[in-house]
Design an enzyme around this catalytic site. Structure first.
Site, PDB file in Angstrom:
ATOM      1  N   PHE A 238      -1.632   4.422   6.058  1.00 28.25           N
ATOM      2  CA  PHE A 238      -1.413   5.660   6.822  1.00 28.25           C
ATOM      3  C   PHE A 238      -1.979   6.885   6.108  1.00 28.25           C
ATOM      4  O   PHE A 238      -1.491   7.993   6.297  1.00 28.25           O
ATOM      5  CB  PHE A 238       0.080   5.876   7.108  1.00 28.25           C
ATOM      6  CG  PHE A 238       0.771   4.691   7.745  1.00 28.25           C
ATOM      7  CD1 PHE A 238       0.291   4.145   8.925  1.00 28.25           C
ATOM      8  CD2 PHE A 238       1.890   4.119   7.162  1.00 28.25           C
ATOM      9  CE1 PHE A 238       0.915   3.062   9.518  1.00 28.25           C
ATOM     10  CE2 PHE A 238       2.515   3.032   7.743  1.00 28.25           C
ATOM     11  CZ  PHE A 238       2.037   2.501   8.920  1.00 28.25           C
ATOM     12  N   ILE A 464      -6.642  -2.407   6.508  1.00 23.61           N
ATOM     13  CA  ILE A 464      -5.380  -1.813   6.039  1.00 23.61           C
ATOM     14  C   ILE A 464      -4.211  -2.251   6.917  1.00 23.61           C
ATOM     15  O   ILE A 464      -3.171  -1.615   6.949  1.00 23.61           O
ATOM     16  CB  ILE A 464      -5.507  -0.285   5.913  1.00 23.61           C
ATOM     17  CG1 ILE A 464      -5.764   0.391   7.261  1.00 23.61           C
ATOM     18  CG2 ILE A 464      -6.645   0.057   4.953  1.00 23.61           C
ATOM     19  CD1 ILE A 464      -5.702   1.932   7.191  1.00 23.61           C
ATOM     20  N   GLU A 705      -5.288   6.951  14.991  1.00 19.98           N
ATOM     21  CA  GLU A 705      -4.614   8.226  14.776  1.00 19.98           C
ATOM     22  C   GLU A 705      -4.336   9.005  16.051  1.00 19.98           C
ATOM     23  O   GLU A 705      -3.350   9.727  16.144  1.00 19.98           O
ATOM     24  CB  GLU A 705      -5.441   9.051  13.782  1.00 19.98           C
ATOM     25  CG  GLU A 705      -5.331   8.422  12.400  1.00 19.98           C
ATOM     26  CD  GLU A 705      -6.336   8.930  11.394  1.00 19.98           C
ATOM     27  OE1 GLU A 705      -7.521   8.615  11.567  1.00 19.98           O
ATOM     28  OE2 GLU A 705      -5.937   9.614  10.452  1.00 19.98           O
TER      29      GLU A 705
HETATM   30 MO1  MOS Z   1      -5.798   8.017   7.831  1.00 18.56          MO
HETATM   31  S1  MOS Z   1      -4.600   9.600   7.338  1.00 18.56           S
HETATM   32  O1  MOS Z   1      -7.312   8.828   7.770  1.00 18.56           O
HETATM   33  O2  MOS Z   1      -5.580   6.889   6.615  1.00 18.56           O
END
Ligand code: MOS
Length: 741
Positions: A238, A464, A705
């Site tokens: 994040f 991620i 996002e």
């Molecule tokens: Mo995101 S805040 O660009 O990992």
């Protein structure tokens, strides 16, 4: 690459995570899972003051404890070098730049001031606890009254917002606050550092292995080719793991100094205190409008706290500049120093707190003018990006509202406060818009066709948790028209061709052109080998008369049931593999001819039970325009997660600094409240799939996002509709609402 008329076999289809089985069976190795013979455990000691000097560090008790190897601090740790200044965009990025343990000054509570090293984790924890530190302490500054302290500077202007505001028929002047928020990833920040006498291999928790390598090489005083950074899996980031934090330089330095592998896992408390957070933000929005609801002036002042040593800017005006049509716009910014650990990017940095303010303010304007909030957006829809004076590549914000309103049942809304009830619960309905940039980072990749029949995609980007392994496999499977199981994806290693940071929701969009090129080059290499290899059935043919399709090489006049599978060819003629490289450039920095963003609209229903002081988000409909969706399953996961994060932002999340000592008090997942299953609303996610082909061949924009942007405003707007209470200071607490009569 496919054209619009060609049918896509893999892209655009629901696809399970190819790394899913590794994760659910516990086979996936995260940074802290790595073990090495002779490995030592390091545990950091954090400062217990937020402002002052270390007078002495007494490790004598700790050093007598069983298994303890040493306690390292400024006076006895090997040199950690200053980082050379960044050479530009994405070069050597780190938020807390000062080398750790470099002086006796403490700037924030939890700053690493020493590290205990022992043979077991428990021994190291006990030793760290036994280190005695004397300080000369001053009162820290940790308050969040930021605009009062801010020396605002103009960020952006068009027209004359101040003059237009003075003359405006309808005016609003409102201040909004977002508290410090923490990433709360399940996986802690961790480093396992090894040094073989020449080179470092660092198992790290990072969203950007290449940048991490360069930063660590700087701290260690070696060339980047002496550092290899590996993050095969990440327990989410994040933004909290975009850039390195102090513990990594400490672990790597100790690995070289002691000649042993070092494992340093930050405690949850220290990740909260010294591992980044979204800063406290204070924003003032001034809106002027005419009777018809048309904006005539928009001013957005914003200030965030930052640490004593490092600049940090939360870019709150990102959407303010282009979101609505308005001839007079002014934005101003300042950061304000506080005795806190450095803030960092947190999901949707800038746009997320920014849209909380501006999308709340627009709702307040709608109420003042008695215009439906969706209609007010229609009235202020721009026909171009007025900040850059260029057309939008695609913009379907109003269609997001239209579809969302239909799915939600918005036409049934009664605008009167508290007027909508169900089973004794007051319902509140609110809406808000979302926007997020859609650009490309530079990307390099190589693709190998291998003699075992596998096709390997290699790049120093990382997954991620969002589905990067899977979407890269989808891209290659689509290119070659082979089953997904044929594709191996190798990422999360800085020694691979430099790939994009996993930040800004841009990996997928950035990788598409590079993967496409690399697949094309690998195919060329294969056909070239086919025509040049003596005794090959294709020897002497022209490459252009050959076809590589469905995993087989054939002559163009042969039917697609004929031909030789590529791995049979490679094996028979003794090639291990053939490969191709691809790269694509960044779209940042270039003068844009079109304005590229993802958009969305959220519709929220809250339920307010005044008698028992219970507020919950009942249901959410979110419509996202992120262009072509490559994997609807992973994309929906992303948006659902983002909406839940938005519920946290709106109702629960807030870091509290204690004013006399400056400690972040609720630095644990017990005390820092995040949404849990019981808080989950009925959640519907829709996508409008308008490809933006000028960004990449599939027309895909990021989905991570944009889903968080606007959620908190939609909830605050719904809470106002239910209760009549406008909360401009997040999170919205029960206490805020109990003053309602
Ligand atoms: Mo995101 S805040 O660009 O990992």
């Amino acid at each position: 690459m496919t054209t619009e008329t060609e049918k896509l076999n893999v892209i655009g289809h629901r696809t399970n995570r190819i790394d899913g089985p590794l994760k659910v069976t516990g086979t996936a190795k995260y940074a802290s899972d790595h073990q090495f013979p002779g490995m030592l455990y390091a545990v950091a000691v954090g400062a217990t003051i937020a402002n002052g000097q270390i007078q002495s560090i007494d490790a004598s008790k700790a050093l007598k404890m069983p298994g303890v190897v040493g306690v390292y601090h400024k006076d006895n740790i090997a040199k950690i070098f200053n980082l050379p200044p960044s050479k530009g965009f994405l070069d050597m990025v780190i938020d807390e730049r000062r080398p750790p343990l470099s002086d006796n000054t403490v700037q924030y509570y939890g700053q690493i001031i020493a590290v205990a090293v022992a043979h077991t984790f428990e021994q190291a924890c006990a030793a760290a606890d036994a280190v005695e530190v004397k300080y000369d302490s001053k009162t820290p500054k940790v308050d969040s009254n930021l605009l009062a302290d801010a020396k605002l500077k103009v960020e952006y202007q068009r027209g004359d917002a101040l003059a237009a505001y003075e003359k405006a028929k309808h005016k609003l002047d409102l201040t909004y606050r977002v508290p410090p928020e923490h990433h709360s990833t399940i996986e802690l920040h961790a480093s396992v550092a090894t040094f073989d006498g020449h080179s470092f291999t660092l198992y790290e928790t990072t969203q950007a292995v290449v940048n991490f390598r360069d930063v660590l090489a700087g701290y260690l005083g070696v060339e980047p080719d002496k550092v290899r950074v590996i993050t095969r899996f990440l327990g989410s980031g994040f933004g909290g793991k975009l850039w390195p934090w102090s513990q990594s330089a400490v672990a790597a330095t100790l690995a070289r100094q002691l000649g042993k592998p070092i494992k340093l896992v930050m405690s949850r408390k220290m990740v909260f205190q010294a591992g980044g957070h979204r800063p406290a933000v204070e924003q003032r929005v001034l809106m002027g409008a005419d009777d018809a609801g048309k904006l005539v002036s928009l001013q957005h002042d914003f200030a965030n706290h930052r640490s004593i040593l490092d600049e940090y800017k939360e870019n709150c005006d990102e959407c303010t500049k282009y979101f609505y049509s308005c001839p007079n716009v002014l934005t101003r910014f300042a950061s304000v120093q506080r005795n806190i650990g450095s803030p960092t990017s947190m999901r949707g940095p800038g746009a997320v707190p920014g849209l909380f303010a501006t999308e709340s303010a627009l709702d307040e304007l709608a109420i003042k003018l008695k215009i439906d909030p969706v209609q007010l957006r229609v009235i202020n829809e721009p026909s171009k990006d007025e900040s850059l004076n260029i057309p939008f590549a695609t913009r379907r914000l109003l269609e997001c509202y239209e579809l969302g309103a239909e799915k939600f049942g918005w036409s049934q809304r009664n605008a009167a406060i508290g007027s909508m009830k169900k089973n004794g619960t007051i319902l509140g309905w609110g809406t808000a818009g979302a926007g997020w940039i859609a650009e490309r980072f530079p990307a390099e990749v190589s693709v190998e066709l291998r003699d075992d029949g596998s096709i390997r995609v290699l790049s120093a980007t990382q997954d991620i948790g969002t589905g990067t392994y899977t979407v890269l496999a989808q891209m290659a499977a689509e290119e070659f028209n082979v089953p997904l199981s044929t594709i191996d994806v190798v990422i999360g290693d800085s020694s691979l061709p430099a790939g994009p940071i996993s930040g800004g929701s841009m990996v997928t969009g950035s990788m598409i052109p590079a993967v496409s090129e690399a697949c094309g080059k690998a195919k060329e290499a294969l056909l070239n080998a086919a025509v040049k290899t003596a005794d090959s059935p294709f020897h002497g043919a022209k490459e252009k008369d050959l076809v590589f399709a469905n995993g087989k090489i054939r002559k163009s006049e042969q039917s697609d049931t004929e031909g030789i599978p590529f791995h049979q060819f490679l094996k028979k003629y003794n090639f291990k593999m053939v490969s191709g490289k691809g790269s694509s450039g960044s779209t940042f920095g270039a003068k844009a001819s079109v304005s590229r963003h993802a958009y969305g609209a959220h519709f929220v229903e809250v339920g307010w039970q005044k008698d028992i002081a219970r507020l919950r988000v009942n249901r959410v409909v979110t419509v996202i325009d992120s262009g072509k969706i490559l994997n609807p399953q992973a994309a929906r996961n992303q948006v659902e997660g983002a909406v839940v994060m938005g519920i946290g932002m709106a109702l629960f999340e807030q870091g509290h600094y204690e004013p006399t000592k400056g400690a972040l008090l609720n630095s644990s997942l017990a005390d820092y409240i995040v949404p849990v299953h019981a808080d989950m609303p009925d959640l519907e996610v829709q996508f409008l799939e308008t490809p933006n082909k000028e960004l990449n061949e599939y027309g895909a924009k990021g989905v991570g996002e944009v889903g968080l942007a606007g959620v908190a405003a939609a909830i605050a707007n719904a809470v106002h509709h239910a209760t009549g209470k406008r909360v401009r200071d997040l999170p919205i607490s029960i206490e805020d609402l109990l003053t309602v009569t």
